[in-house]
Design a protein around this motif. Sequence first.
Motif, PDB file in Angstrom:
ATOM      1  N   ILE A 195      12.936-132.340  46.996  1.00 39.18           N
ATOM      2  CA  ILE A 195      13.889-133.457  46.987  1.00 39.18           C
ATOM      3  C   ILE A 195      13.852-134.182  48.328  1.00 39.18           C
ATOM      4  O   ILE A 195      13.858-135.430  48.397  1.00 39.18           O
ATOM      5  N   GLN A 196      13.815-133.421  49.407  1.00 39.39           N
ATOM      6  CA  GLN A 196      13.752-134.030  50.737  1.00 39.39           C
ATOM      7  C   GLN A 196      12.489-134.886  50.873  1.00 39.39           C
ATOM      8  O   GLN A 196      12.536-136.014  51.378  1.00 39.39           O
ATOM      9  N   ALA A 197      11.356-134.342  50.421  1.00 36.74           N
ATOM     10  CA  ALA A 197      10.099-135.093  50.507  1.00 36.74           C
ATOM     11  C   ALA A 197      10.164-136.358  49.656  1.00 36.74           C
ATOM     12  O   ALA A 197       9.673-137.421  50.063  1.00 36.74           O
ATOM     13  N   PHE A 198      10.781-136.255  48.478  1.00 37.78           N
ATOM     14  CA  PHE A 198      10.900-137.415  47.590  1.00 37.78           C
ATOM     15  C   PHE A 198      11.737-138.515  48.235  1.00 37.78           C
ATOM     16  O   PHE A 198      11.385-139.701  48.176  1.00 37.78           O
ATOM     17  N   ALA A 199      12.827-138.124  48.887  1.00 37.74           N
ATOM     18  CA  ALA A 199      13.677-139.113  49.554  1.00 37.74           C
ATOM     19  C   ALA A 199      12.937-139.773  50.723  1.00 37.74           C
ATOM     20  O   ALA A 199      13.044-140.990  50.928  1.00 37.74           O
ATOM     21  N   HIS A 200      12.180-139.005  51.475  1.00 29.79           N
ATOM     22  CA  HIS A 200      11.392-139.589  52.566  1.00 29.79           C
ATOM     23  C   HIS A 200      10.327-140.545  52.014  1.00 29.79           C
ATOM     24  O   HIS A 200      10.040-141.584  52.622  1.00 29.79           O
ATOM     25  N   PHE A 201       9.755-140.180  50.880  1.00 29.41           N
ATOM     26  CA  PHE A 201       8.779-141.040  50.205  1.00 29.41           C
ATOM     27  C   PHE A 201       9.410-142.392  49.858  1.00 29.41           C
ATOM     28  O   PHE A 201       8.835-143.459  50.119  1.00 29.41           O
ATOM     29  N   LEU A 202      10.612-142.363  49.286  1.00 28.12           N
ATOM     30  CA  LEU A 202      11.304-143.599  48.934  1.00 28.12           C
ATOM     31  C   LEU A 202      11.658-144.404  50.188  1.00 28.12           C
ATOM     32  O   LEU A 202      11.525-145.639  50.210  1.00 28.12           O
ATOM     33  N   ASN A 203      12.098-143.727  51.234  1.00 25.51           N
ATOM     34  CA  ASN A 203      12.428-144.433  52.470  1.00 25.51           C
ATOM     35  C   ASN A 203      11.204-145.105  53.082  1.00 25.51           C
ATOM     36  O   ASN A 203      11.291-146.213  53.623  1.00 25.51           O
ATOM     37  N   GLN A 204      10.068-144.444  53.004  1.00 31.84           N
ATOM     38  CA  GLN A 204       8.849-145.047  53.544  1.00 31.84           C
ATOM     39  C   GLN A 204       8.497-146.319  52.775  1.00 31.84           C
ATOM     40  O   GLN A 204       7.905-147.253  53.330  1.00 31.84           O
ATOM     41  N   ALA A 205       8.891-146.368  51.503  1.00 28.74           N
ATOM     42  CA  ALA A 205       8.635-147.560  50.684  1.00 28.74           C
ATOM     43  C   ALA A 205       9.656-148.666  50.935  1.00 28.74           C
ATOM     44  O   ALA A 205       9.542-149.745  50.348  1.00 28.74           O
ATOM     45  N   GLY A 206      10.661-148.398  51.775  1.00 28.33           N
ATOM     46  CA  GLY A 206      11.644-149.422  52.094  1.00 28.33           C
ATOM     47  C   GLY A 206      13.058-149.111  51.657  1.00 28.33           C
ATOM     48  O   GLY A 206      13.963-149.931  51.864  1.00 28.33           O
ATOM     49  N   ALA A 207      13.286-147.955  51.043  1.00 26.34           N
ATOM     50  CA  ALA A 207      14.634-147.577  50.638  1.00 26.34           C
ATOM     51  C   ALA A 207      15.467-147.192  51.854  1.00 26.34           C
ATOM     52  O   ALA A 207      14.937-146.968  52.950  1.00 26.34           O
ATOM     53  N   ASP A 208      16.774-147.115  51.652  1.00 29.85           N
ATOM     54  CA  ASP A 208      17.700-146.732  52.723  1.00 29.85           C
ATOM     55  C   ASP A 208      18.552-145.570  52.215  1.00 29.85           C
ATOM     56  O   ASP A 208      19.646-145.758  51.691  1.00 29.85           O
ATOM     57  N   ILE A 209      18.013-144.356  52.364  1.00 34.39           N
ATOM     58  CA  ILE A 209      18.683-143.139  51.901  1.00 34.39           C
ATOM     59  C   ILE A 209      19.118-142.350  53.123  1.00 34.39           C
ATOM     60  O   ILE A 209      18.307-142.050  54.006  1.00 34.39           O
ATOM     61  N   GLN A 210      20.392-141.989  53.177  1.00 32.41           N
ATOM     62  CA  GLN A 210      20.941-141.211  54.287  1.00 32.41           C
ATOM     63  C   GLN A 210      21.476-139.876  53.758  1.00 32.41           C
ATOM     64  O   GLN A 210      21.857-139.763  52.606  1.00 32.41           O
ATOM     65  N   GLY A 211      21.467-138.874  54.643  1.00 34.36           N
ATOM     66  CA  GLY A 211      21.959-137.554  54.250  1.00 34.36           C
ATOM     67  C   GLY A 211      20.889-136.691  53.627  1.00 34.36           C
ATOM     68  O   GLY A 211      21.198-135.718  52.926  1.00 34.36           O
ATOM     69  N   ILE A 212      19.612-137.002  53.868  1.00 35.61           N
ATOM     70  CA  ILE A 212      18.512-136.223  53.292  1.00 35.61           C
ATOM     71  C   ILE A 212      18.602-134.777  53.777  1.00 35.61           C
ATOM     72  O   ILE A 212      18.787-134.521  54.973  1.00 35.61           O
ATOM     73  N   GLY A 213      18.478-133.842  52.851  1.00 28.12           N
ATOM     74  CA  GLY A 213      18.570-132.425  53.184  1.00 28.12           C
ATOM     75  C   GLY A 213      19.968-131.874  53.068  1.00 28.12           C
ATOM     76  O   GLY A 213      20.196-130.685  53.302  1.00 28.12           O
ATOM     77  N   THR A 214      20.939-132.729  52.697  1.00 36.36           N
ATOM     78  CA  THR A 214      22.312-132.274  52.507  1.00 36.36           C
ATOM     79  C   THR A 214      22.707-132.461  51.041  1.00 36.36           C
ATOM     80  O   THR A 214      21.954-133.017  50.246  1.00 36.36           O
ATOM     81  N   ASN A 215      23.927-132.038  50.713  1.00 36.17           N
ATOM     82  CA  ASN A 215      24.405-132.151  49.335  1.00 36.17           C
ATOM     83  C   ASN A 215      25.162-133.446  49.068  1.00 36.17           C
ATOM     84  O   ASN A 215      25.656-133.665  47.962  1.00 36.17           O
ATOM     85  N   VAL A 216      25.277-134.310  50.096  1.00 38.46           N
ATOM     86  CA  VAL A 216      25.881-135.632  49.923  1.00 38.46           C
ATOM     87  C   VAL A 216      24.893-136.650  50.464  1.00 38.46           C
ATOM     88  O   VAL A 216      24.561-136.652  51.650  1.00 38.46           O
TER      89      VAL A 216
END
Length: 430
Positions: A195-216
Motif C-alpha cells: 500500500i505504501q509503495a502504491f501511494a508513492h507510485f500515485l504521488n510520483q504521477a502527480g497525486a497529493d497523498i499524505q499520511g502514507i504508512g499510517t491508518n489515516v
Amino acid sequence: MAKIVVNGGKALSGDVVVSGNKNALLPMMCAALLFDGKTTLSNCPPITDAMKIAEFLTRAGGEVELDNAQSRILVHGLNQQFYGDVPPFPGGIRSAVLLFAPLVQRLKKVRMSRELGGCKLGLREIDPHLQILKAFGVTVNLCQEELELEMTQPARGCDYWAPYQSVTATETFLMMAVLAKGQSRIVNAACEPHIQAFAHFLNQAGADIQGIGTNVMCVNGVENLSAVDFRVPDDHHEMSTFAAIGAATDGQIRMQSGASVHMPLIVHSYQQLGLNVRLEDDCVITGASHKKIASTFTPEAVIKLEAAPWPYLPADILPQMIGASVACEGEVMFWNKIYEGALFWTAELSKFGAKTVLADPHRLILMTSPRLRPANVEAPYIIRVVLGLLIAALQIPGSSVINNADPILRAHPNLMANLQALGADVEWVE
C-alpha cells in the motif's frame, strides 16, 4: 492441476534474488489507466495474475506491453471512446476488483457481469468497494445478472471510515480520491508495504497523498496524473518464504533487498520458533536451526504468533511459518485474526505426521511431532498454503507430492528454478 514432487531432507543453500511484489504490481497496472501517457513498470514478476490483467486491459481498449525478459510492463490509458459492456473480468484473481475505480473514472459508465468473469468474489468481498464508489458519487446498480457503475458528475472528495483494514478497498479509495475535487480522507486504512509503495507510485504521477504508512490518509485531488517510470518494490513475502525454506532445511540462504526494512518482526517470529533467521543490514540470512520453540516467562502460557493487518505479522506468511515449524520442539499457537477458516488446510499436515489441534476457525496449536514422514497431500486453491505444504515436505527425507500446485504460478513463477538452484530435488509435473 499440476503437482510438485519433492525428495526432501536436503539443506538448501545459496543466494536468492528477490522478485517484485505481486501485491504492489497489480494495483499499479490498474491505476496506470488514470495517467496521461504510457507508464513503465520495472522489476515486474512474470506472474499469471499480471498476464490476466494485461489481457483484460487490452480487450477493453487499452495498450499493454509485457516484456518478461526485462521484467517490465508498459501500460497506456484506455481509449476514452470505448463505452458500454466491458469484457469479462479476469477469473480466479481477487485483484479484479481493482479495476472498478479506474474504469469508471475513465469511461464514466461501465457494465459488467455480476459474476465478474468467473472470479468467485462474493458480495461480502466487493461491498466495501461499492460503498467507496458511492461515497465519491458513483451510481451503483445491482441487477440480477449485471453490475452497472456510472459517474454523471466528477467525483467529489469525501470522508470514509473503513469498517476494517482492507488492502484492496484502500487502493480503490486512493484511485477515486486522487482525481476527486477537494480533499478526501480515509480512516482505518490498510498500510502494508505494498500500500505504501502504491501511494508513492500515485504521488510520483502527480497525486497529493499524505499520511502514507499510517491508518489515516488524506488526499488532495488533482486535475490530472502523468505517466511515470516506477520500480515495483521487492516482495517481503518472498523473502519470508525463502527464510522459512532455508531455516527449516538447515541451509544457508542469503537475500539482499530493500524489502529487509519490513522484516524485523517476521525475523523475530522465526527466531521464536527456533529457526535460524537473522537480519544483517539489508540482508536476511538463514543457517542451521536448533528448532526449539521459545518458552514464555509465564509458565502457563504458550508462544503465540498472531497474524493481523500491518504492522502485525502478515497473514500471507502464516502458512509458510506453519510448514516450517512441523519439526520444531515445543508448543506454539498460530492465530489468524483476519480470515475465518483460513487454517482448515492444516489437517493435511497430519499426513506428514505433524501433531496439530485446530482450536477454532482462527487458531491452530502445533506440538512436538514424534515422527515425521513423507506424504501425498492435497493443497487448496491458495498460493501461500501450497508453499506451506511444500516447505513441510522439503525438510522431511523421502518422496512427497504436493497436489494442486498451480496457484504458485500466480505469485512465484520462478520458484522451481530457484529451489533447484539452492540444491532442492523438486519436479513440477503437469
